[in-house]
Design an enzyme around this catalytic site. Structure first.
Site, mmCIF file in Angstrom:
data_model
loop_
_atom_site.group_PDB
_atom_site.id
_atom_site.type_symbol
_atom_site.label_atom_id
_atom_site.label_comp_id
_atom_site.label_asym_id
_atom_site.label_seq_id
_atom_site.Cartn_x
_atom_site.Cartn_y
_atom_site.Cartn_z
ATOM 1 N N SER A 47 3.411 30.213 62.747
ATOM 2 C CA SER A 47 2.076 30.551 63.245
ATOM 3 C C SER A 47 1.122 30.831 62.091
ATOM 4 O O SER A 47 1.538 31.165 60.976
ATOM 5 C CB SER A 47 2.144 31.783 64.152
ATOM 6 O OG SER A 47 2.455 32.940 63.387
ATOM 7 N N GLY A 79 31.910 24.812 49.286
ATOM 8 C CA GLY A 79 32.899 23.807 49.639
ATOM 9 C C GLY A 79 32.948 23.499 51.123
ATOM 10 O O GLY A 79 33.181 22.356 51.527
ATOM 11 N N SER A 117 37.338 27.791 48.800
ATOM 12 C CA SER A 117 36.189 27.101 49.385
ATOM 13 C C SER A 117 35.980 25.729 48.752
ATOM 14 O O SER A 117 35.887 24.718 49.448
ATOM 15 C CB SER A 117 34.928 27.957 49.215
ATOM 16 O OG SER A 117 33.778 27.236 49.604
ATOM 17 N N ASP A 131 36.270 32.034 38.681
ATOM 18 C CA ASP A 131 35.935 32.102 37.257
ATOM 19 C C ASP A 131 36.741 33.162 36.524
ATOM 20 O O ASP A 131 37.224 32.933 35.412
ATOM 21 C CB ASP A 131 34.443 32.426 37.080
ATOM 22 C CG ASP A 131 33.537 31.301 37.535
ATOM 23 O OD1 ASP A 131 33.950 30.134 37.457
ATOM 24 O OD2 ASP A 131 32.405 31.603 37.965
ATOM 25 N N GLU A 132 36.868 34.336 37.139
ATOM 26 C CA GLU A 132 37.473 35.478 36.455
ATOM 27 C C GLU A 132 38.979 35.326 36.253
ATOM 28 O O GLU A 132 39.601 36.084 35.498
ATOM 29 C CB GLU A 132 37.175 36.776 37.209
ATOM 30 C CG GLU A 132 37.816 36.893 38.585
ATOM 31 C CD GLU A 132 36.981 36.302 39.718
ATOM 32 O OE1 GLU A 132 37.258 36.648 40.889
ATOM 33 O OE2 GLU A 132 36.070 35.501 39.424
ATOM 34 N N HIS A 171 32.570 24.537 37.627
ATOM 35 C CA HIS A 171 31.540 25.453 37.127
ATOM 36 C C HIS A 171 31.787 25.625 35.634
ATOM 37 O O HIS A 171 32.942 25.688 35.197
ATOM 38 C CB HIS A 171 31.631 26.789 37.860
ATOM 39 C CG HIS A 171 30.598 27.809 37.482
ATOM 40 N ND1 HIS A 171 29.325 27.478 37.078
ATOM 41 C CD2 HIS A 171 30.653 29.170 37.431
ATOM 42 C CE1 HIS A 171 28.641 28.577 36.820
ATOM 43 N NE2 HIS A 171 29.432 29.619 37.012
#
Length: 339
Positions: A252, A134, A26, A83-84, A108
């Site tokens: 509303s 992404g 992504s 990440d992993e 990240h």
């Protein structure tokens, strides 16, 4: 707080570098395509041999190298695989080829912040993180806009880390909207908390609980889907556009009154106490440790939970109802065949 825009970043800096983007998911596909469209011509994608993404890259006319080859070749390496997977790839294929003066970037801060990756001295370590998926980053760029982003410097060996990171951020479109300066710690901990407590964990469980409550009370699943999932986008779009007050202006009076008297019954002080526990688990590394151990075991719990979610009645009903909404299918953010 420092916020940087187009005039604060020199695109020529990143255009003068050899850039490797490791991963084509992504985020990866959006970074490399946006950078290429911004004039970064010396750019490649780092992928494992046999990666399913190789065909997608080749269809876009992109150069593909292995992660090791890409690291050896590049001046700037952006790591955008999950990440992993980063720590193992770093140890086996990236770190052996890192050289002094090189610039290593992350989308990240997870692996740097939790010391899963410990880079050598003499290299620049920075973060350039768009605040959105992404697919949205790419779509906004193609429309002439950009997503807000973050920039952080963990290690500045050359004295140019921030300038290069901002230049990269400009190439992918973030400076069009504004880039906020932060730290790896702040980016990681706030990002994980937002995902878990609100954006993914909180919203999904709220939607499921509402859907199940209506279905269990005898209402049609289709009606429950529309009221608890489909219309979430309508409400979030109003909040995104102009805040909560903008949403309340547009709904509303009945809906607004219900918000005030019923919302706090669902999300109350007990919920906030659990949020604080979630934040503590993120801050002290408990979540990161559990996620690493889960993956070392082959992620059995993760895959089981994913399978249960995919088999939920809300997914079955949703697939049928989305077929009625041709306008939502014509301009999809996620096209699995391409990205």
């Amino acid at each position: 707080m420092n916020i940087y825009y187009e005039n604060d970043a020199d695109l020529a800096l990143i255009k003068s570098k050899k850039v490797a983007v490791i991963g084509y998911g992504s985020q990866g596909h959006a970074h490399v395509l946006n950078a290429r469209d911004s004039g970064v011509t010396d750019i490649c994608v780092g992928l494992q041999e046999g990666s399913k993404s190789r065909a997608k890259c080749e269809a876009e006319g992109l150069t593909v190298k292995t992660p090791a080859e890409a690291t050896q070749w590049a001046d700037v390496v952006m790591i955008l695989i999950p990440d992993e997977l980063q720590a193992v790839l770093w140890a086996n294929e990236i770190e052996p080829h890192v050289r002094a003066g090189q610039h290593i970037m992350f989308g990240h801060g997870f692996n740097i912040h939790y010391n899963l990756i410990r880079p050598m001295d003499g290299v620049d370590i920075s973060l350039s993180a768009p605040k959105g998926p992404g697919h949205t980053l790419r779509a906004q760029y193609q429309m002439g806009f950009g997503l807000p982003g973050l920039v952080a410097i963990h290690q500045d060996a050359t004295g140019t880390a921030k300038d290069v990171a901002l230049s990269y951020s400009k190439a992918i479109g973030n400076t069009r909207a504004g880039v906020i300066e932060t730290s790896f710690k702040e980016e990681t901990e706030t990002d994980l908390f937002g995902e878990q407590a609100v954006l993914c964990g909180g919203i999904v469980e709220l939607i499921k609980a509402g859907f199940e409550t209506l279905v269990e009370a005898g209402y049609a699943p289709e009606m429950a889907y529309f009221e608890c999932l489909h219309e979430t986008k309508l409400i979030v779009d109003l909040i995104y556009e102009g805040g909560i007050a903008n949403m309340n202006y547009s709904i509303s009076n009945t809906a607004e009154y219900g918000e005030y008297v019923s919302g706090p019954r669902v999300v109350d002080s007990r919920t906030k106490r659990e949020m604080k526990k979630i934040l503590t688990d993120i801050q002290d590394g408990t979540f990161a440790r559990n996620w690493v151990l889960e993956n070392q075991a082959g992620a059995p719990s993760f895959h089981a939970k994913r399978a249960r979610m995919n088999d939920h009645l809300i997914e079955e009903v949703g697939e049928k109802l989305r077929g009625m909404m041709h306008w939502a299918q014509n301009d999809r953010l996620v096209d699995k065949a391409r990205n």
